[in-house]
Scaffold this motif. Sequence first.
Motif, PDB file in Angstrom:
ATOM      1  N   PHE A  65       0.846  -1.205   0.000  1.00  0.00           N
ATOM      2  CA  PHE A  65       0.000   0.000   0.000  1.00  0.00           C
ATOM      3  C   PHE A  65       0.877   1.249   0.000  1.00  0.00           C
ATOM      4  N   SER A  66       0.520   2.190  -0.866  1.00  0.00           N
ATOM      5  CA  SER A  66       1.202   3.478  -0.849  1.00  0.00           C
ATOM      6  C   SER A  66       0.187   4.553  -1.182  1.00  0.00           C
ATOM      7  N   ALA A  67       0.474   5.776  -0.802  1.00  0.00           N
ATOM      8  CA  ALA A  67      -0.445   6.880  -1.071  1.00  0.00           C
ATOM      9  C   ALA A  67       0.339   8.152  -1.307  1.00  0.00           C
ATOM     10  N   LYS A  68      -0.272   9.042  -2.106  1.00  0.00           N
ATOM     11  CA  LYS A  68       0.373  10.329  -2.400  1.00  0.00           C
ATOM     12  C   LYS A  68      -0.691  11.408  -2.499  1.00  0.00           C
ATOM     13  N   CYS A  69      -0.278  12.618  -2.160  1.00  0.00           N
ATOM     14  CA  CYS A  69      -1.078  13.799  -2.462  1.00  0.00           C
ATOM     15  C   CYS A  69      -0.121  14.813  -3.072  1.00  0.00           C
ATOM     16  N   LEU A  70      -0.221  15.018  -4.363  1.00  0.00           N
ATOM     17  CA  LEU A  70       0.694  15.946  -5.049  1.00  0.00           C
ATOM     18  C   LEU A  70      -0.051  17.232  -5.394  1.00  0.00           C
ATOM     19  N   PRO A  71       0.668  18.336  -5.499  1.00  0.00           N
ATOM     20  CA  PRO A  71      -0.001  19.607  -5.812  1.00  0.00           C
ATOM     21  C   PRO A  71      -0.759  19.531  -7.127  1.00  0.00           C
ATOM     22  N   ASN A  72      -1.941  20.122  -7.144  1.00  0.00           N
ATOM     23  CA  ASN A  72      -2.742  20.248  -8.371  1.00  0.00           C
ATOM     24  C   ASN A  72      -3.137  18.910  -8.978  1.00  0.00           C
ATOM     25  N   SER A  73      -3.169  17.874  -8.152  1.00  0.00           N
ATOM     26  CA  SER A  73      -3.603  16.557  -8.623  1.00  0.00           C
ATOM     27  C   SER A  73      -4.464  15.913  -7.560  1.00  0.00           C
ATOM     28  N   PRO A  74      -5.372  15.000  -7.979  1.00  0.00           N
ATOM     29  CA  PRO A  74      -6.095  14.256  -6.945  1.00  0.00           C
ATOM     30  C   PRO A  74      -5.109  13.437  -6.110  1.00  0.00           C
ATOM     31  N   CYS A  75      -5.467  13.184  -4.859  1.00  0.00           N
ATOM     32  CA  CYS A  75      -4.681  12.258  -4.046  1.00  0.00           C
ATOM     33  C   CYS A  75      -4.918  10.841  -4.581  1.00  0.00           C
ATOM     34  N   SER A  76      -3.980   9.953  -4.320  1.00  0.00           N
ATOM     35  CA  SER A  76      -4.130   8.581  -4.794  1.00  0.00           C
ATOM     36  C   SER A  76      -3.732   7.590  -3.720  1.00  0.00           C
ATOM     37  N   LEU A  77      -4.370   6.424  -3.805  1.00  0.00           N
ATOM     38  CA  LEU A  77      -4.027   5.282  -2.955  1.00  0.00           C
ATOM     39  C   LEU A  77      -3.767   4.134  -3.913  1.00  0.00           C
ATOM     40  N   GLU A  78      -2.574   3.548  -3.797  1.00  0.00           N
ATOM     41  CA  GLU A  78      -2.208   2.496  -4.735  1.00  0.00           C
ATOM     42  C   GLU A  78      -1.938   1.208  -3.965  1.00  0.00           C
ATOM     43  N   ILE A  79      -2.448   0.126  -4.516  1.00  0.00           N
ATOM     44  CA  ILE A  79      -2.198  -1.186  -3.919  1.00  0.00           C
ATOM     45  C   ILE A  79      -1.488  -2.029  -4.967  1.00  0.00           C
ATOM     46  N   GLN A  80      -0.284  -2.408  -4.664  1.00  0.00           N
ATOM     47  CA  GLN A  80       0.480  -3.269  -5.571  1.00  0.00           C
ATOM     48  C   GLN A  80       0.129  -4.724  -5.291  1.00  0.00           C
ATOM     49  N   ALA A  81       0.151  -5.531  -6.332  1.00  0.00           N
ATOM     50  CA  ALA A  81      -0.041  -6.986  -6.150  1.00  0.00           C
ATOM     51  C   ALA A  81      -1.216  -7.283  -5.223  1.00  0.00           C
ATOM     52  N   THR A  82      -2.405  -6.878  -5.671  1.00  0.00           N
ATOM     53  CA  THR A  82      -3.595  -7.006  -4.821  1.00  0.00           C
ATOM     54  C   THR A  82      -3.835  -8.457  -4.408  1.00  0.00           C
ATOM     55  N   LYS A  83      -4.436  -8.567  -3.205  1.00  0.00           N
ATOM     56  CA  LYS A  83      -4.834  -9.865  -2.676  1.00  0.00           C
ATOM     57  C   LYS A  83      -6.343  -9.867  -2.449  1.00  0.00           C
ATOM     58  N   LEU A  84      -6.895 -11.082  -2.305  1.00  0.00           N
ATOM     59  CA  LEU A  84      -8.348 -11.186  -2.112  1.00  0.00           C
ATOM     60  C   LEU A  84      -8.803 -10.353  -0.916  1.00  0.00           C
ATOM     61  N   GLU A  85      -8.006 -10.325   0.136  1.00  0.00           N
ATOM     62  CA  GLU A  85      -8.418  -9.625   1.358  1.00  0.00           C
ATOM     63  C   GLU A  85      -8.368  -8.099   1.232  1.00  0.00           C
ATOM     64  N   ASP A  86      -7.874  -7.601   0.087  1.00  0.00           N
ATOM     65  CA  ASP A  86      -7.907  -6.151  -0.145  1.00  0.00           C
ATOM     66  C   ASP A  86      -9.285  -5.699  -0.618  1.00  0.00           C
TER      67      ASP A  86
END
Lengths: 114, 108
Positions: A65-86
């Motif tokens: 799991f990683s997340a970012k909030c960059l200027p002038n862009s929507p914030c994002s939440l990224e999940i690498q290699a998703t699992k069923l429990e996500d």
Amino acid sequence: GEEVAQTPKHLVRGEGQKAKLYCAPIKGHSYVFWYQQVLKNEFKFLISFQNENVFDETGMPKERFSAKCLPNSPCSLEIQATKLEDSAVYFCASSQSPRKETQYFGPGTRLLVL
Amino acid sequence: EDKVVQSPLSLVVHEGDTVTLNCSYEVTNFRSLLWYKQEKKAPTFLFMLTSSGIEKKSGRLSSILDKKELFSILNITATQTGDSAVYLCAVDGNQFYFGTGTSLTVIP
């Protein structure tokens, strides 16, 4: 805008694929919070930002799991290699302060990992 | 281990009944306890409690905190079908913890 916007509304991924979720906070709100709700009731705080900076990441899983909030862009939440429990609904909230009672929640993104 | 426990898990009542929802907690560095109502989508904020013994009230809903016994209750009087929802309790401390919620169904 006047509401927290989250995209997409629904996301389906196969196990092992990447998932990326977006959140546009209410204009003028400098705090963004991410939550995960599994099985309807299990609500969990993940991470919060003050502008582009991580404010509180005590709930964030250590891996994938990683997340970012960059200027002038929507914030994002990224999940690498998703699992069923996500599989869960991921809510974003925004606020003018870090106080939890002043948060406005978005409608959520429903992630289904197959 | 820090935790927030809500009871009952679910509740079915008739319109007009009064209900009491419970939230007990063990959280390090307690700052506040919050109640939310969640219907179909995102939770909506109801109350924040920080001090023992002071009742917060909004219409038919009220809540109180006991910091000595580490619990809070949410009361709803004269329930209506529109009160049907999941009620979430959350405690802000070292981390922000949620309970599993109480699912309330009010039948006409």
